[in-house]
Scaffold this motif. Structure first.
Motif, PDB file in Angstrom:
ATOM      1  N   PRO A  31      37.721  43.494  20.716  1.00 41.11           N
ATOM      2  CA  PRO A  31      36.910  44.267  21.662  1.00 41.11           C
ATOM      3  C   PRO A  31      36.276  45.488  21.017  1.00 41.11           C
ATOM      4  CG  PRO A  31      39.221  44.771  21.952  1.00 41.11           C
ATOM      5  CD  PRO A  31      39.151  43.696  20.908  1.00 41.11           C
ATOM      6  N   SER A  32      35.171  45.924  21.602  1.00 35.27           N
ATOM      7  CA  SER A  32      34.555  47.169  21.143  1.00 35.27           C
ATOM      8  C   SER A  32      35.355  48.344  21.697  1.00 35.27           C
ATOM      9  CB  SER A  32      33.093  47.241  21.602  1.00 35.27           C
ATOM     10  OG  SER A  32      33.011  47.737  22.918  1.00 35.27           O
ATOM     11  N   ALA A  33      35.079  49.525  21.187  1.00 38.17           N
ATOM     12  CA  ALA A  33      35.788  50.725  21.652  1.00 38.17           C
ATOM     13  C   ALA A  33      35.125  51.331  22.876  1.00 38.17           C
ATOM     14  CB  ALA A  33      35.853  51.755  20.527  1.00 38.17           C
ATOM     15  N   ASP A  34      33.865  51.003  23.123  1.00 37.15           N
ATOM     16  CA  ASP A  34      33.114  51.587  24.232  1.00 37.15           C
ATOM     17  C   ASP A  34      33.087  50.607  25.401  1.00 37.15           C
ATOM     18  OD1 ASP A  34      31.489  53.366  25.648  1.00 37.15           O
ATOM     19  OD2 ASP A  34      29.655  52.466  24.852  1.00 37.15           O
ATOM     20  N   LEU A  35      33.982  50.825  26.359  1.00 34.24           N
ATOM     21  CA  LEU A  35      34.116  49.887  27.476  1.00 34.24           C
ATOM     22  C   LEU A  35      34.096  50.619  28.813  1.00 34.24           C
ATOM     23  CD1 LEU A  35      36.989  47.739  25.927  1.00 34.24           C
ATOM     24  CD2 LEU A  35      34.620  47.008  26.226  1.00 34.24           C
ATOM     25  N   ASP A  36      33.601  49.936  29.832  1.00 36.01           N
ATOM     26  CA  ASP A  36      33.547  50.467  31.185  1.00 36.01           C
ATOM     27  C   ASP A  36      34.777  49.993  31.959  1.00 36.01           C
ATOM     28  OD1 ASP A  36      32.544  49.597  34.173  1.00 36.01           O
ATOM     29  OD2 ASP A  36      31.704  51.531  33.553  1.00 36.01           O
ATOM     30  N   LYS A  37      35.563  50.937  32.478  1.00 29.90           N
ATOM     31  CA  LYS A  37      36.815  50.614  33.168  1.00 29.90           C
ATOM     32  C   LYS A  37      36.598  49.616  34.295  1.00 29.90           C
ATOM     33  CE  LYS A  37      40.261  52.614  36.287  1.00 29.90           C
ATOM     34  NZ  LYS A  37      40.771  53.813  36.945  1.00 29.90           N
ATOM     35  N   GLU A  38      35.666  49.921  35.184  1.00 38.09           N
ATOM     36  CA  GLU A  38      35.466  49.060  36.359  1.00 38.09           C
ATOM     37  C   GLU A  38      35.071  47.650  35.944  1.00 38.09           C
ATOM     38  OE1 GLU A  38      36.441  50.186  39.278  1.00 38.09           O
ATOM     39  OE2 GLU A  38      36.811  52.118  38.325  1.00 38.09           O
ATOM     40  N   LYS A  39      34.197  47.549  34.960  1.00 37.64           N
ATOM     41  CA  LYS A  39      33.734  46.235  34.515  1.00 37.64           C
ATOM     42  C   LYS A  39      34.867  45.445  33.871  1.00 37.64           C
ATOM     43  CE  LYS A  39      30.298  43.877  31.804  1.00 37.64           C
ATOM     44  NZ  LYS A  39      29.739  43.805  30.499  1.00 37.64           N
ATOM     45  N   VAL A  40      35.595  46.064  32.950  1.00 34.38           N
ATOM     46  CA  VAL A  40      36.654  45.361  32.216  1.00 34.38           C
ATOM     47  C   VAL A  40      37.781  44.945  33.152  1.00 34.38           C
ATOM     48  CG1 VAL A  40      38.432  45.605  30.443  1.00 34.38           C
ATOM     49  CG2 VAL A  40      36.110  46.416  30.004  1.00 34.38           C
ATOM     50  N   VAL A  41      38.273  45.884  33.955  1.00 36.48           N
ATOM     51  CA  VAL A  41      39.386  45.576  34.861  1.00 36.48           C
ATOM     52  C   VAL A  41      38.930  44.569  35.917  1.00 36.48           C
ATOM     53  CG1 VAL A  41      40.980  46.520  36.587  1.00 36.48           C
ATOM     54  CG2 VAL A  41      40.575  47.761  34.446  1.00 36.48           C
ATOM     55  N   GLY A  42      37.739  44.769  36.485  1.00 37.71           N
ATOM     56  CA  GLY A  42      37.227  43.843  37.494  1.00 37.71           C
ATOM     57  C   GLY A  42      37.063  42.434  36.958  1.00 37.71           C
ATOM     58  N   GLU A  43      36.516  42.331  35.748  1.00 37.58           N
ATOM     59  CA  GLU A  43      36.334  41.006  35.147  1.00 37.58           C
ATOM     60  C   GLU A  43      37.686  40.350  34.880  1.00 37.58           C
ATOM     61  OE1 GLU A  43      34.362  38.708  31.311  1.00 37.58           O
ATOM     62  OE2 GLU A  43      34.074  40.878  31.476  1.00 37.58           O
ATOM     63  N   PHE A  44      38.639  41.129  34.361  1.00 45.96           N
ATOM     64  CA  PHE A  44      39.961  40.548  34.117  1.00 45.96           C
ATOM     65  C   PHE A  44      40.563  40.013  35.417  1.00 45.96           C
ATOM     66  CE2 PHE A  44      44.504  40.499  34.102  1.00 45.96           C
ATOM     67  CZ  PHE A  44      44.754  39.683  33.011  1.00 45.96           C
ATOM     68  N   LEU A  45      40.484  40.788  36.479  1.00 46.63           N
ATOM     69  CA  LEU A  45      41.067  40.349  37.752  1.00 46.63           C
ATOM     70  C   LEU A  45      40.388  39.082  38.264  1.00 46.63           C
ATOM     71  CD1 LEU A  45      41.593  43.825  39.444  1.00 46.63           C
ATOM     72  CD2 LEU A  45      43.347  42.350  38.422  1.00 46.63           C
ATOM     73  N   GLN A  46      39.073  38.992  38.084  1.00 42.73           N
ATOM     74  CA  GLN A  46      38.358  37.767  38.487  1.00 42.73           C
ATOM     75  C   GLN A  46      38.862  36.565  37.685  1.00 42.73           C
ATOM     76  OE1 GLN A  46      34.184  38.889  37.918  1.00 42.73           O
ATOM     77  NE2 GLN A  46      33.865  38.350  40.064  1.00 42.73           N
ATOM     78  N   TRP A  47      38.937  36.740  36.366  1.00 40.28           N
ATOM     79  CA  TRP A  47      39.412  35.647  35.517  1.00 40.28           C
ATOM     80  C   TRP A  47      40.844  35.269  35.862  1.00 40.28           C
ATOM     81  CZ3 TRP A  47      35.869  32.869  33.760  1.00 40.28           C
ATOM     82  CH2 TRP A  47      34.757  33.348  33.061  1.00 40.28           C
ATOM     83  N   GLN A  48      41.688  36.268  36.113  1.00 42.06           N
ATOM     84  CA  GLN A  48      43.086  35.981  36.410  1.00 42.06           C
ATOM     85  C   GLN A  48      43.207  35.170  37.705  1.00 42.06           C
ATOM     86  OE1 GLN A  48      45.358  36.369  34.266  1.00 42.06           O
ATOM     87  NE2 GLN A  48      47.192  35.928  35.436  1.00 42.06           N
ATOM     88  N   ARG A  49      42.408  35.509  38.691  1.00 45.41           N
ATOM     89  CA  ARG A  49      42.409  34.724  39.940  1.00 45.41           C
ATOM     90  C   ARG A  49      41.945  33.294  39.681  1.00 45.41           C
ATOM     91  NH1 ARG A  49      40.273  39.844  41.825  1.00 45.41           N
ATOM     92  NH2 ARG A  49      41.930  40.901  42.966  1.00 45.41           N
ATOM     93  N   LYS A  50      40.924  33.124  38.841  1.00 43.42           N
ATOM     94  CA  LYS A  50      40.444  31.779  38.501  1.00 43.42           C
ATOM     95  C   LYS A  50      41.506  31.013  37.728  1.00 43.42           C
ATOM     96  CE  LYS A  50      35.562  32.872  38.640  1.00 43.42           C
ATOM     97  NZ  LYS A  50      34.300  33.000  37.937  1.00 43.42           N
ATOM     98  N   PHE A  51      42.242  31.706  36.863  1.00 43.49           N
ATOM     99  CA  PHE A  51      43.325  31.057  36.129  1.00 43.49           C
ATOM    100  C   PHE A  51      44.379  30.533  37.102  1.00 43.49           C
ATOM    101  CE2 PHE A  51      47.355  31.366  33.599  1.00 43.49           C
ATOM    102  CZ  PHE A  51      47.083  30.324  32.730  1.00 43.49           C
ATOM    103  N   LEU A  52      44.703  31.317  38.113  1.00 45.21           N
ATOM    104  CA  LEU A  52      45.675  30.877  39.116  1.00 45.21           C
ATOM    105  C   LEU A  52      45.157  29.648  39.870  1.00 45.21           C
ATOM    106  CD1 LEU A  52      46.776  34.387  40.377  1.00 45.21           C
ATOM    107  CD2 LEU A  52      48.185  32.766  39.082  1.00 45.21           C
TER     108      LEU A  52
END
Length: 191
Positions: free
Chosen positions: A112-133
């Motif tokens: 990952p890069s060092a410059d990341l947006d909290k809302e985008k990164v956390v939101g995307e992870f939560l979306q992916w995690q729900r899809k994984f389930l």
């Protein structure tokens, strides 16, 4: 590795996935940005970078596995026999007694890069995690031994779907330990 009861394996993976989903939701809601951006040493990842690293794997695996599940016509088997290579990859990822014993360098495509947006990164992870389930639920109706998934770092290597699902979960557990240790070492504790 001995044969596993497929439904029990998928249930265990689902429980691990739900735990991670709930923990990351709590982090996203209650952890200040400064803590998520803090690392514990030069060149080390912060929490957002760890989550973005997990996102890179999900971006590859979730759409691919979803397509493979849709195409599969093989009915579910009662047992799943992990392959030797899939078992090796999973064991190499699993934390031991709450610690990551064997350090690994991430492939460039998963760094990952060092410059990341909290809302985008956390939101995307939560979306992916729900899809994984959801994928774990779909997999209950399919033969997780017959479906072969090309791995992200070498597409000519194809692992059994059950092995890939176990690897993803072990990889998530490994990095969850990293996040717990990282946030636990920082000066301000999470409430």
């Amino acid at each position: 590795m001995k044969a596993l009861i497929a439904a029990e394996l998928l249930q265990t993976l689902k429980e691990e996935g739900l735990y991670l989903l709930n923990e990351v939701e709590a982090i996203g809601q209650h952890t200040p940005l400064e803590l998520l951006e803090a690392n514990d040493g030069a060149g080390r990842w912060n929490t957002l970078q760890v989550l973005e690293h997990l996102n890179t794997y999900y971006r590859y695996y979730i759409p691919l596995i979803d397509r493979l599940l849709e195409k599969s016509t093989e009915p579910a088997r009662t047992h799943f026999q992990p392959g030797w290579l899939g078992g090796y990859f999973t064991r190499s990822m699993l934390p031991q007694q709450g610690q990551v014993k064997n350090k690994m360098k991430a492939m460039k495509s998963h760094s990952p890069s060092a410059d990341l947006d909290k809302e985008k990164v956390v939101g995307e992870f939560l979306q992916w995690q729900r899809k994984f389930l959801l994928i774990l639920e779909k997999a209950r109706q399919k033969d997780i031994q017959a479906i072969r998934v090309p791995i992200s770092i070498a597409s000519f290597i194809r692992l059994r779907l059950g092995d890939v699902l176990m690897f993803i979960t072990a990889h998530n557990q490994r990095h969850w330990v990293q996040i717990e240790q990282l946030l636990g070492r920082l000066p301000v504790a999470i409430g």
